[in-house]
Write a protein that holds these residues in place. Structure first.
Motif, PDB file in Angstrom:
ATOM      1  N   LEU A  14      -2.266   4.684  -8.294  1.00  0.00           N
ATOM      2  CA  LEU A  14      -3.725   4.866  -8.342  1.00  0.00           C
ATOM      3  C   LEU A  14      -4.441   3.538  -8.149  1.00  0.00           C
ATOM      4  CD1 LEU A  14      -4.143   7.422 -11.269  1.00  0.00           C
ATOM      5  CD2 LEU A  14      -4.668   7.807  -8.854  1.00  0.00           C
ATOM      6  N   ALA A  15      -3.905   2.466  -8.740  1.00  0.00           N
ATOM      7  CA  ALA A  15      -4.523   1.147  -8.578  1.00  0.00           C
ATOM      8  C   ALA A  15      -4.544   0.724  -7.114  1.00  0.00           C
ATOM      9  CB  ALA A  15      -3.781   0.113  -9.418  1.00  0.00           C
ATOM     10  N   LYS A  16      -3.464   1.020  -6.403  1.00  0.00           N
ATOM     11  CA  LYS A  16      -3.395   0.654  -4.988  1.00  0.00           C
ATOM     12  C   LYS A  16      -4.319   1.520  -4.140  1.00  0.00           C
ATOM     13  CE  LYS A  16       1.273  -1.213  -5.330  1.00  0.00           C
ATOM     14  NZ  LYS A  16       2.703  -1.044  -4.992  1.00  0.00           N
ATOM     15  N   LEU A  17      -4.447   2.795  -4.511  1.00  0.00           N
ATOM     16  CA  LEU A  17      -5.400   3.647  -3.794  1.00  0.00           C
ATOM     17  C   LEU A  17      -6.827   3.160  -4.027  1.00  0.00           C
ATOM     18  CD1 LEU A  17      -3.867   7.177  -4.475  1.00  0.00           C
ATOM     19  CD2 LEU A  17      -3.659   5.771  -2.416  1.00  0.00           C
ATOM     20  N   ALA A  18      -7.111   2.710  -5.250  1.00  0.00           N
ATOM     21  CA  ALA A  18      -8.430   2.150  -5.531  1.00  0.00           C
ATOM     22  C   ALA A  18      -8.655   0.882  -4.704  1.00  0.00           C
ATOM     23  CB  ALA A  18      -8.572   1.853  -7.020  1.00  0.00           C
ATOM     24  N   PRO A  48       0.814  -1.223   0.000  1.00  0.00           N
ATOM     25  CA  PRO A  48       0.000   0.000   0.000  1.00  0.00           C
ATOM     26  C   PRO A  48       0.842   1.264   0.000  1.00  0.00           C
ATOM     27  CG  PRO A  48      -0.026  -1.037   2.163  1.00  0.00           C
ATOM     28  CD  PRO A  48       0.634  -1.994   1.233  1.00  0.00           C
ATOM     29  N   PRO A  49       0.449   2.249  -0.800  1.00  0.00           N
ATOM     30  CA  PRO A  49       1.222   3.496  -0.840  1.00  0.00           C
ATOM     31  C   PRO A  49       1.059   4.297   0.439  1.00  0.00           C
ATOM     32  CG  PRO A  49      -0.771   3.714  -2.143  1.00  0.00           C
ATOM     33  CD  PRO A  49      -0.693   2.275  -1.707  1.00  0.00           C
ATOM     34  N   ALA A  50       2.164   4.741   0.988  1.00  0.00           N
ATOM     35  CA  ALA A  50       2.128   5.562   2.195  1.00  0.00           C
ATOM     36  C   ALA A  50       2.412   7.021   1.899  1.00  0.00           C
ATOM     37  CB  ALA A  50       3.130   5.035   3.225  1.00  0.00           C
ATOM     38  N   CYS A  51       3.001   7.303   0.759  1.00  0.00           N
ATOM     39  CA  CYS A  51       3.209   8.684   0.339  1.00  0.00           C
ATOM     40  C   CYS A  51       3.465   8.705  -1.149  1.00  0.00           C
ATOM     41  CB  CYS A  51       4.357   9.340   1.098  1.00  0.00           C
ATOM     42  SG  CYS A  51       6.004   8.948   0.443  1.00  0.00           S
ATOM     43  N   TRP A  52       3.211   9.835  -1.746  1.00  0.00           N
ATOM     44  CA  TRP A  52       3.483  10.016  -3.164  1.00  0.00           C
ATOM     45  C   TRP A  52       3.509  11.509  -3.471  1.00  0.00           C
ATOM     46  CZ3 TRP A  52      -0.987   8.159  -1.051  1.00  0.00           C
ATOM     47  CH2 TRP A  52      -2.143   8.914  -1.242  1.00  0.00           C
ATOM     48  N   TYR A  53       4.046  11.853  -4.632  1.00  0.00           N
ATOM     49  CA  TYR A  53       4.004  13.226  -5.118  1.00  0.00           C
ATOM     50  C   TYR A  53       2.900  13.346  -6.164  1.00  0.00           C
ATOM     51  CZ  TYR A  53       8.761  13.548  -3.180  1.00  0.00           C
ATOM     52  OH  TYR A  53       9.860  13.521  -2.364  1.00  0.00           O
ATOM     53  N   GLU A  54       2.198  14.473  -6.155  1.00  0.00           N
ATOM     54  CA  GLU A  54       1.182  14.702  -7.171  1.00  0.00           C
ATOM     55  C   GLU A  54       1.034  16.202  -7.427  1.00  0.00           C
ATOM     56  OE1 GLU A  54      -3.138  15.001  -5.203  1.00  0.00           O
ATOM     57  OE2 GLU A  54      -2.318  12.972  -5.079  1.00  0.00           O
ATOM     58  N   PRO A  55       0.459  16.596  -8.585  1.00  0.00           N
ATOM     59  CA  PRO A  55       0.263  18.015  -8.879  1.00  0.00           C
ATOM     60  C   PRO A  55      -0.701  18.643  -7.891  1.00  0.00           C
ATOM     61  CG  PRO A  55      -0.875  16.645 -10.493  1.00  0.00           C
ATOM     62  CD  PRO A  55      -0.043  15.729  -9.666  1.00  0.00           C
TER      63      PRO A  55
END
Length: 342
Positions: free
Chosen positions: A180-184, A78-85
Protein backbone atom coordinates in the motif's frame (compact mmCIF):
# COMPACT_ATOMS: atom_id res chain seq x y z
CA UNK A 1 -6.06 -7.09 8.76
CA UNK A 2 -5.31 -8.40 12.20
CA UNK A 3 -2.12 -10.19 11.20
CA UNK A 4 -0.21 -7.79 8.93
CA UNK A 5 2.15 -9.44 6.55
CA UNK A 6 5.70 -8.25 6.16
CA UNK A 7 6.68 -6.72 2.87
CA UNK A 8 7.69 -8.79 -0.10
CA UNK A 9 9.41 -7.75 -3.28
CA UNK A 10 7.04 -8.26 -6.12
CA UNK A 11 8.61 -10.42 -8.82
CA UNK A 12 6.60 -11.86 -11.67
CA UNK A 13 6.87 -14.51 -14.39
CA UNK A 14 4.51 -15.78 -17.07
CA UNK A 15 3.12 -19.05 -15.78
CA UNK A 16 -0.68 -19.34 -15.93
CA UNK A 17 -2.44 -20.73 -12.86
CA UNK A 18 -5.49 -22.96 -13.29
CA UNK A 19 -8.09 -20.20 -13.16
CA UNK A 20 -6.08 -17.81 -15.29
CA UNK A 21 -7.19 -19.83 -18.26
CA UNK A 22 -10.59 -18.31 -17.63
CA UNK A 23 -9.33 -14.78 -17.12
CA UNK A 24 -6.56 -12.64 -15.67
CA UNK A 25 -7.24 -9.98 -13.08
CA UNK A 26 -6.33 -6.42 -13.85
CA UNK A 27 -6.17 -3.09 -12.07
CA UNK A 28 -8.73 -0.80 -13.59
CA UNK A 29 -7.88 2.85 -14.19
CA UNK A 30 -10.18 5.16 -12.33
CA UNK A 31 -10.76 2.94 -9.27
CA UNK A 32 -9.03 5.10 -6.69
CA UNK A 33 -6.61 6.30 -9.35
CA UNK A 34 -4.83 4.63 -12.22
CA UNK A 35 -2.29 2.20 -10.81
CA UNK A 36 0.09 2.37 -13.72
CA UNK A 37 -0.74 5.69 -15.29
CA UNK A 38 -2.45 3.94 -18.17
CA UNK A 39 -5.93 4.91 -19.33
CA UNK A 40 -6.65 1.29 -20.27
CA UNK A 41 -5.21 -1.53 -18.20
CA UNK A 42 -7.69 -4.16 -19.37
CA UNK A 43 -6.33 -7.55 -20.37
CA UNK A 44 -8.01 -7.70 -23.77
CA UNK A 45 -7.14 -11.37 -24.28
CA UNK A 46 -9.01 -12.57 -21.20
CA UNK A 47 -11.24 -9.81 -19.87
CA UNK A 48 -11.32 -10.73 -16.19
CA UNK A 49 -12.59 -7.76 -14.22
CA UNK A 50 -11.20 -7.78 -10.69
CA UNK A 51 -10.69 -4.08 -10.04
CA UNK A 52 -8.41 -3.07 -7.22
CA UNK A 53 -10.19 -2.31 -3.97
CA UNK A 54 -7.44 0.12 -2.96
CA UNK A 55 -8.58 3.73 -2.55
CA UNK A 56 -6.50 6.90 -2.20
CA UNK A 57 -6.69 10.04 -0.08
CA UNK A 58 -4.77 12.74 -1.96
CA UNK A 59 -5.93 15.75 0.07
CA UNK A 60 -2.34 16.39 1.21
CA UNK A 61 -0.78 15.87 -2.20
CA UNK A 62 1.27 18.53 -3.96
CA UNK A 63 -0.55 21.45 -5.56
CA UNK A 64 0.39 24.55 -7.51
CA UNK A 65 0.66 25.83 -11.06
CA UNK A 66 1.99 22.43 -12.06
CA UNK A 67 2.95 19.18 -10.36
CA UNK A 68 4.78 16.04 -11.35
CA UNK A 69 5.62 12.50 -10.29
CA UNK A 70 8.81 11.57 -8.51
CA UNK A 71 11.56 9.64 -10.23
CA UNK A 72 12.42 6.95 -7.64
CA UNK A 73 15.98 6.60 -6.40
CA UNK A 74 17.24 3.87 -4.08
CA UNK A 75 15.24 1.01 -2.61
CA UNK A 76 11.83 1.69 -4.14
CA UNK A 77 10.57 -1.40 -5.95
CA UNK A 78 7.15 -0.62 -7.46
CA UNK A 79 4.52 -3.34 -7.14
CA UNK A 80 3.55 -4.91 -10.44
CA UNK A 81 1.05 -7.40 -9.06
CA UNK A 82 -0.49 -8.45 -5.80
CA UNK A 83 -3.34 -10.49 -4.34
CA UNK A 84 -6.22 -8.77 -2.57
CA UNK A 85 -9.79 -9.56 -1.40
CA UNK A 86 -12.26 -9.25 -4.24
CA UNK A 87 -15.54 -11.15 -3.76
CA UNK A 88 -18.06 -12.39 -1.23
CA UNK A 89 -19.45 -15.88 -1.97
CA UNK A 90 -22.48 -14.45 -3.79
CA UNK A 91 -20.29 -12.06 -5.77
CA UNK A 92 -17.92 -14.84 -6.67
CA UNK A 93 -20.77 -17.00 -7.99
CA UNK A 94 -21.72 -14.17 -10.36
CA UNK A 95 -18.07 -13.72 -11.36
CA UNK A 96 -17.76 -17.45 -12.04
CA UNK A 97 -20.88 -17.39 -14.19
CA UNK A 98 -19.63 -14.36 -16.09
CA UNK A 99 -16.27 -15.93 -16.79
CA UNK A 100 -17.69 -19.18 -18.01
CA UNK A 101 -20.91 -17.74 -19.44
CA UNK A 102 -22.89 -20.40 -17.62
CA UNK A 103 -26.07 -21.32 -19.47
CA UNK A 104 -24.73 -20.85 -22.97
CA UNK A 105 -21.13 -21.99 -22.62
CA UNK A 106 -20.32 -25.23 -24.37
CA UNK A 107 -17.19 -27.18 -25.08
CA UNK A 108 -15.45 -26.08 -21.88
CA UNK A 109 -13.98 -29.52 -21.43
CA UNK A 110 -11.44 -30.24 -18.72
CA UNK A 111 -10.80 -26.58 -17.82
CA UNK A 112 -14.42 -25.92 -16.89
CA UNK A 113 -14.72 -29.24 -15.11
CA UNK A 114 -11.68 -28.44 -12.98
CA UNK A 115 -13.00 -25.00 -12.02
CA UNK A 116 -16.48 -26.36 -11.29
CA UNK A 117 -14.92 -28.95 -9.02
CA UNK A 118 -12.78 -26.31 -7.29
CA UNK A 119 -15.45 -23.71 -6.53
CA UNK A 120 -18.75 -25.61 -6.58
CA UNK A 121 -18.20 -29.29 -5.85
CA UNK A 122 -16.08 -29.00 -2.73
CA UNK A 123 -12.56 -29.45 -4.07
CA UNK A 124 -11.93 -27.46 -1.93
CA UNK A 125 -14.87 -25.00 -2.01
CA UNK A 126 -18.48 -26.15 -1.80
CA UNK A 127 -21.08 -23.94 -3.54
CA UNK A 128 -18.72 -20.94 -3.54
CA UNK A 129 -18.32 -21.14 0.26
CA UNK A 130 -21.80 -19.69 0.78
CA UNK A 131 -22.01 -21.37 4.17
CA UNK A 132 -19.17 -19.02 5.22
CA UNK A 133 -20.76 -15.75 4.05
CA UNK A 134 -19.53 -12.90 6.23
CA UNK A 135 -16.58 -14.92 7.50
CA UNK A 136 -14.14 -14.16 4.71
CA UNK A 137 -13.71 -13.42 1.00
CA UNK A 138 -12.28 -14.83 -2.20
CA UNK A 139 -8.99 -13.22 -3.17
CA UNK A 140 -7.69 -12.62 -6.69
CA UNK A 141 -4.82 -11.01 -8.56
CA UNK A 142 -4.41 -7.37 -9.51
CA UNK A 143 -1.85 -6.57 -12.19
CA UNK A 144 -0.34 -3.19 -12.94
CA UNK A 145 0.27 -3.87 -16.62
CA UNK A 146 2.58 -0.89 -17.10
CA UNK A 147 5.06 -2.38 -14.63
CA UNK A 148 5.18 -5.97 -15.84
CA UNK A 149 8.47 -6.91 -17.48
CA UNK A 150 9.72 -9.82 -19.53
CA UNK A 151 8.19 -13.16 -18.64
CA UNK A 152 6.70 -11.86 -15.39
CA UNK A 153 3.44 -13.13 -13.80
CA UNK A 154 4.69 -16.24 -12.03
CA UNK A 155 4.31 -15.01 -8.47
CA UNK A 156 0.75 -13.79 -9.00
CA UNK A 157 -0.60 -16.66 -11.06
CA UNK A 158 -2.32 -18.63 -8.31
CA UNK A 159 -5.99 -19.41 -8.80
CA UNK A 160 -8.44 -17.30 -6.81
CA UNK A 161 -8.62 -18.53 -3.21
CA UNK A 162 -10.61 -18.10 -0.01
CA UNK A 163 -9.26 -16.40 3.15
CA UNK A 164 -11.09 -16.24 6.48
CA UNK A 165 -11.32 -12.81 8.09
CA UNK A 166 -8.21 -12.16 10.17
CA UNK A 167 -6.14 -14.97 8.66
CA UNK A 168 -2.93 -14.45 6.76
CA UNK A 169 -3.41 -15.10 3.03
CA UNK A 170 -1.44 -18.23 2.05
CA UNK A 171 0.58 -16.47 -0.65
CA UNK A 172 3.76 -14.40 -0.73
CA UNK A 173 2.43 -11.44 -2.68
CA UNK A 174 -0.68 -10.68 -0.64
CA UNK A 175 -1.31 -6.97 -0.30
CA UNK A 176 0.29 -5.62 2.88
CA UNK A 177 1.33 -2.35 4.47
CA UNK A 178 4.42 -1.86 2.31
CA UNK A 179 2.56 -2.68 -0.90
CA UNK A 180 0.00 0.00 0.00
CA UNK A 181 2.86 2.39 0.78
CA UNK A 182 4.32 1.82 -2.68
CA UNK A 183 0.94 2.30 -4.33
CA UNK A 184 0.62 5.58 -2.43
CA UNK A 185 4.10 6.53 -3.70
CA UNK A 186 2.83 6.02 -7.25
CA UNK A 187 0.08 8.58 -6.57
CA UNK A 188 2.29 11.29 -5.04
CA UNK A 189 2.51 14.56 -6.93
CA UNK A 190 5.12 17.15 -5.99
CA UNK A 191 5.09 20.84 -6.94
CA UNK A 192 7.37 22.01 -9.70
CA UNK A 193 10.73 23.40 -8.70
CA UNK A 194 10.57 27.00 -9.83
CA UNK A 195 13.29 28.55 -7.73
CA UNK A 196 13.53 32.27 -7.03
CA UNK A 197 16.57 33.93 -8.61
CA UNK A 198 18.25 37.28 -8.13
CA UNK A 199 18.85 38.62 -10.70
CA UNK A 200 15.76 36.96 -12.23
CA UNK A 201 15.61 35.81 -15.87
CA UNK A 202 18.74 37.73 -16.93
CA UNK A 203 22.07 38.00 -15.15
CA UNK A 204 25.59 39.21 -15.91
CA UNK A 205 28.85 37.41 -16.53
CA UNK A 206 30.80 37.00 -13.26
CA UNK A 207 27.86 38.33 -11.21
CA UNK A 208 26.68 35.88 -8.51
CA UNK A 209 23.11 34.72 -9.07
CA UNK A 210 21.33 33.89 -5.82
CA UNK A 211 18.86 31.00 -5.71
CA UNK A 212 16.37 30.02 -3.00
CA UNK A 213 13.13 28.25 -2.20
CA UNK A 214 10.86 29.65 0.50
CA UNK A 215 9.54 27.34 3.19
CA UNK A 216 5.94 28.33 2.40
CA UNK A 217 6.26 26.98 -1.16
CA UNK A 218 8.45 24.05 -0.28
CA UNK A 219 6.94 21.51 2.09
CA UNK A 220 6.29 17.79 2.46
CA UNK A 221 3.35 16.09 0.74
CA UNK A 222 1.63 12.77 1.38
CA UNK A 223 -0.88 10.26 0.02
CA UNK A 224 -2.74 7.54 1.92
CA UNK A 225 -3.63 4.23 0.26
CA UNK A 226 -6.24 2.12 2.02
CA UNK A 227 -7.85 -1.29 1.72
CA UNK A 228 -11.16 -1.44 3.56
CA UNK A 229 -13.20 -4.42 2.39
CA UNK A 230 -14.74 -7.34 4.21
CA UNK A 231 -12.65 -8.18 7.25
CA UNK A 232 -9.52 -6.45 5.93
CA UNK A 233 -8.87 -2.87 6.99
CA UNK A 234 -5.39 -1.53 6.37
CA UNK A 235 -3.88 1.77 5.28
CA UNK A 236 -0.45 3.28 4.67
CA UNK A 237 0.49 6.93 4.37
CA UNK A 238 3.52 7.69 2.24
CA UNK A 239 5.19 11.05 2.80
CA UNK A 240 7.68 12.87 0.59
CA UNK A 241 9.85 15.38 2.47
CA UNK A 242 12.17 17.74 0.54
CA UNK A 243 15.77 17.50 1.65
CA UNK A 244 17.97 19.24 -0.91
CA UNK A 245 18.11 21.22 -4.15
CA UNK A 246 20.57 20.50 -6.94
CA UNK A 247 21.46 23.18 -9.47
CA UNK A 248 22.72 22.36 -12.96
CA UNK A 249 23.61 25.60 -14.78
CA UNK A 250 23.23 24.31 -18.33
CA UNK A 251 26.86 25.09 -19.23
CA UNK A 252 30.31 24.08 -18.02
CA UNK A 253 31.25 27.77 -17.89
CA UNK A 254 29.83 28.39 -14.45
CA UNK A 255 30.78 28.28 -10.79
CA UNK A 256 28.33 26.66 -8.37
CA UNK A 257 27.67 27.55 -4.74
CA UNK A 258 28.25 25.25 -2.99
CA UNK A 259 30.72 23.63 -5.36
CA UNK A 260 28.72 20.39 -5.46
CA UNK A 261 25.61 22.22 -6.63
CA UNK A 262 23.69 20.53 -3.79
CA UNK A 263 21.97 23.11 -1.60
CA UNK A 264 20.88 21.59 1.71
CA UNK A 265 17.69 22.26 3.61
CA UNK A 266 17.91 25.07 6.17
CA UNK A 267 16.72 24.63 9.74
CA UNK A 268 13.47 26.49 8.97
CA UNK A 269 12.68 24.25 6.00
CA UNK A 270 13.78 26.67 3.29
CA UNK A 271 16.69 26.30 0.90
CA UNK A 272 19.23 29.00 0.11
CA UNK A 273 18.95 32.61 1.18
CA UNK A 274 17.04 35.51 -0.41
CA UNK A 275 19.19 38.18 -1.96
CA UNK A 276 19.16 41.57 -0.28
CA UNK A 277 20.63 44.94 -1.14
CA UNK A 278 24.35 45.06 -0.50
CA UNK A 279 24.93 41.36 -1.13
CA UNK A 280 25.62 41.54 -4.86
CA UNK A 281 29.35 40.94 -4.52
CA UNK A 282 28.99 38.16 -1.95
CA UNK A 283 29.06 34.47 -2.74
CA UNK A 284 25.53 33.11 -2.23
CA UNK A 285 24.95 30.05 0.00
CA UNK A 286 23.03 28.60 -2.95
CA UNK A 287 23.55 29.92 -6.44
CA UNK A 288 25.61 30.22 -9.61
CA UNK A 289 28.09 32.56 -11.22
CA UNK A 290 28.07 32.30 -15.00
CA UNK A 291 31.49 32.81 -16.58
CA UNK A 292 30.43 33.25 -20.20
CA UNK A 293 27.62 35.06 -21.97
CA UNK A 294 24.75 33.04 -23.38
CA UNK A 295 24.89 35.26 -26.49
CA UNK A 296 21.58 35.63 -28.28
CA UNK A 297 20.18 32.56 -26.54
CA UNK A 298 19.80 31.30 -22.98
CA UNK A 299 21.16 28.63 -20.70
CA UNK A 300 18.73 26.05 -19.34
CA UNK A 301 19.13 26.09 -15.57
CA UNK A 302 17.82 22.83 -14.14
CA UNK A 303 16.72 22.76 -10.52
CA UNK A 304 16.10 19.29 -9.07
CA UNK A 305 14.71 18.68 -5.60
CA UNK A 306 15.48 15.44 -3.81
CA UNK A 307 12.66 14.10 -1.63
CA UNK A 308 12.99 11.57 1.17
CA UNK A 309 10.19 8.98 1.09
CA UNK A 310 8.89 7.38 4.29
CA UNK A 311 5.68 5.59 5.25
CA UNK A 312 3.59 4.70 8.27
CA UNK A 313 0.79 2.12 8.40
CA UNK A 314 -2.35 1.70 10.45
CA UNK A 315 -0.69 -1.40 11.92
CA UNK A 316 2.12 0.68 13.42
CA UNK A 317 4.62 -0.50 10.82
CA UNK A 318 6.97 2.10 9.34
CA UNK A 319 9.56 2.13 6.61
CA UNK A 320 11.40 4.14 4.02
CA UNK A 321 11.44 3.89 0.24
CA UNK A 322 14.70 5.70 -0.40
CA UNK A 323 14.53 9.03 -2.18
CA UNK A 324 12.86 10.49 -5.25
CA UNK A 325 13.62 13.48 -7.42
CA UNK A 326 11.72 15.99 -9.49
CA UNK A 327 13.20 18.83 -11.51
CA UNK A 328 12.28 21.61 -13.88
CA UNK A 329 14.21 23.94 -16.19
CA UNK A 330 14.33 27.72 -16.38
CA UNK A 331 15.80 29.77 -19.23
CA UNK A 332 18.58 32.09 -18.04
CA UNK A 333 20.00 34.86 -20.23
CA UNK A 334 23.58 35.77 -19.32
CA UNK A 335 24.84 39.10 -20.62
CA UNK A 336 28.28 40.65 -20.83
CA UNK A 337 28.89 43.58 -18.50
CA UNK A 338 29.19 46.65 -20.66
CA UNK A 339 32.13 48.94 -19.89
CA UNK A 340 32.35 52.58 -20.96
CA UNK A 341 35.70 53.66 -22.47
CA UNK A 342 36.73 57.30 -22.04
Amino acid sequence: MTKPRKSVLLALALVAGPFLSAGTAHAEAGFGGSLGGSADTTNKSTGKTLASQVTYNTSKNGTGKSTGTLAPIGNYDPPACWYEPGWTPDEYEKEFQRRWNVGSFSGAGEAYAAEKARYIEGKPYKDFNKDKSGEGMFWGTVYDWDRLKGDDYKDCSQADFWVDNGDDPPVENAIDAETLAKLAYNAIQVPDTEITLAPKAATKVNLPTWAWLDKADFHKVSVTAALNVGGWNLSSTTTATPVSLKLEPGTADATLFPASGECALNADGSIGEPWASGKSAQAPPCGITYLRSSGEGTYQLRATVTWEITWTASTGETGDLGTGSFGTEQAIAVQEIQAVNR
